[in-house]
Write a protein that holds these residues in place. Structure first.
Motif, short mmCIF file in Angstrom:
data_model
loop_
_atom_site.label_atom_id
_atom_site.label_comp_id
_atom_site.label_asym_id
_atom_site.label_seq_id
_atom_site.Cartn_x
_atom_site.Cartn_y
_atom_site.Cartn_z
N ALA A 219 0.83 -1.21 0.00
CA ALA A 219 0.00 0.00 0.00
C ALA A 219 0.87 1.26 0.00
CB ALA A 219 -0.93 -0.01 1.21
N TYR A 220 1.93 1.25 0.78
CA TYR A 220 2.82 2.42 0.83
C TYR A 220 3.49 2.65 -0.51
CZ TYR A 220 2.39 1.92 5.93
OH TYR A 220 1.92 1.83 7.21
N GLU A 221 3.88 1.56 -1.17
CA GLU A 221 4.50 1.70 -2.49
C GLU A 221 3.52 2.29 -3.49
OE1 GLU A 221 6.86 -1.04 -5.80
OE2 GLU A 221 6.38 -1.87 -3.83
N LEU A 222 2.26 1.87 -3.42
CA LEU A 222 1.25 2.40 -4.32
C LEU A 222 0.95 3.87 -4.02
CD1 LEU A 222 -1.23 -0.63 -4.34
CD2 LEU A 222 0.14 0.17 -6.28
N ALA A 223 1.02 4.25 -2.76
CA ALA A 223 0.73 5.64 -2.39
C ALA A 223 1.89 6.57 -2.71
CB ALA A 223 0.41 5.72 -0.90
N ALA A 238 -4.40 2.22 -3.83
CA ALA A 238 -3.55 2.26 -2.64
C ALA A 238 -4.37 2.09 -1.37
CB ALA A 238 -2.77 3.57 -2.61
N TYR A 242 -4.34 -0.95 1.44
CA TYR A 242 -4.14 -0.60 2.85
C TYR A 242 -5.21 -1.26 3.72
CZ TYR A 242 -3.42 2.67 6.81
OH TYR A 242 -3.16 3.25 8.04
N ALA A 297 3.36 7.97 4.11
CA ALA A 297 2.41 7.18 3.32
C ALA A 297 1.22 6.75 4.18
CB ALA A 297 3.10 5.97 2.72
N LEU A 301 -2.73 7.62 3.66
CA LEU A 301 -3.75 6.57 3.54
C LEU A 301 -4.80 6.68 4.65
CD1 LEU A 301 -1.25 3.78 2.57
CD2 LEU A 301 -3.17 4.55 1.14
#
Length: 318
Positions: A219-223, A238, A242, A297, A301
């Motif tokens: 999720a952090y990578e996507l954000a 993202a 998460y 991140a 989120l």
């Protein structure tokens, strides 16, 4: 030995090499410089190969290679220079560490010079507590104590890589101060012996925690790209990743009601905001834009989740 072979006394060899007699005697006594013969009076005589050997020794010593390394290099006649390559590589690593230490000290001195006199004692205390070059081991220990016990090594390593900032090779004074404050924060005694643990650590258990942190990393990578472009928090892939990470940890389906409860749980948790603020400073080049951290991140989120829940349930997600 041929009767026509040129031989030199220790003084003549020293003169041809531009060295002192004391230097030639030092290397000769340690078996690094071959003698061709001795005179009738017992004086040392050296041939042309000794001159080449002495020049090589002095060149190696000029690179600050220690005598044991020099000896191994001289003895490596059939090694195709591998001992020399290894020795040079080792010395380069040492110099790199020494240069990082010097740059750190330079930035630390600048930090002390630039601060108001009333703050100097505190800054000196902070800086003095950090090893030079600085070590990230205290920060890693902090997170190992904070994370659930018996986390899989692969998951733990991935989290530490994201959460523990490496000190810059050429730090600015502000980065020295930020890292020193991180060191102080992570080595200070906890009031209750440990940092406050998120509720999900207790609920998820070892296996659930591993799934949680793998999902959060995704999720952090996507954000990350959204944070770099300064996008406002919003729903999307993202946020779904998460929430899915928490849903797996809690053993719950991802429903609007679960998202409402999750937003309330996360809002009630103790935060490590200061850690992530300092981490961002350490990781940001002097003229660059802040890189996303797991903390920034997570903030993005959480804000996206709160916004979504408020739109579904109204202004009070709790």
């Amino acid at each position: 030995m041929s009767s026509h072979e040129v031989l030199w006394s220790i003084g003549e060899l020293a003169e041809r090499a531009g060295a002192t007699v004391k230097t030639v005697r030092f290397y000769s006594d340690r078996g690094l410089l071959p003698e061709a013969s001795r005179s009738g009076g017992g004086h040392r005589r050296y041939g042309p190969e000794a001159l080449e050997r002495l020049r090589l020794i002095r060149s190696l010593r000029a690179l600050e290679l220690p005598l044991p390394e020099v000896r191994r290099i001289l003895e490596d006649e059939a090694g195709a220079g591998r001992v020399l390559e290894d020795a040079v590589a080792g010395r380069l690593r040492e110099l790199g560490s020494e240069l990082r230490a010097l740059r750190w000290r330079e930035a630390a001195l600048g930090l002390v010079r630039e601060c108001p006199p009333a703050e100097r004692a505190d800054r000196l205390r902070l800086i003095g507590a950090v090893s030079v070059p600085p070590s990230t081991a205290p920060l890693a220990r902090f997170w190992r104590a904070w994370l659930p016990p018996r986390m899989p090594a692969r998951v733990m390593s991935a989290f530490l890589e994201a959460a523990v900032p490496q000190p810059p090779d050429e730090p600015a004074p502000a980065q020295v101060l930020a890292f020193a404050r991180l060191h102080a924060m992570t080595t200070a005694p906890c009031p209750a012996g440990r940092q406050p643990q998120p509720e999900v650590h207790r609920v998820a258990g070892v296996r659930g925690a591993a799934v949680l942190y793998e999902g959060l990393a995704e999720a952090y990578e996507l954000a990350g790209p959204r944070l770099r472009r300064a996008h406002e928090p919003h729903s999307g892939e993202a946020l779904d990743a998460y929430v899915a990470a928490y849903a797996s940890a809690y053993g719950s389906p991802d429903t609007p009601e679960f998202r409402r409860l999750l937003a309330a749980r996360l809002a009630a948790e103790a935060r490590l905001d200061r850690y992530w603020e300092l981490t961002s400073v350490v990781r940001t080049p002097p003229d660059g834009r802040p890189e996303p951290t797991p903390g920034s991140a997570d903030d993005w989120l959480r804000a996206a989740l709160t916004d979504q829940v408020e739109r579904i349930f109204g202004a009070d997600p709790g």
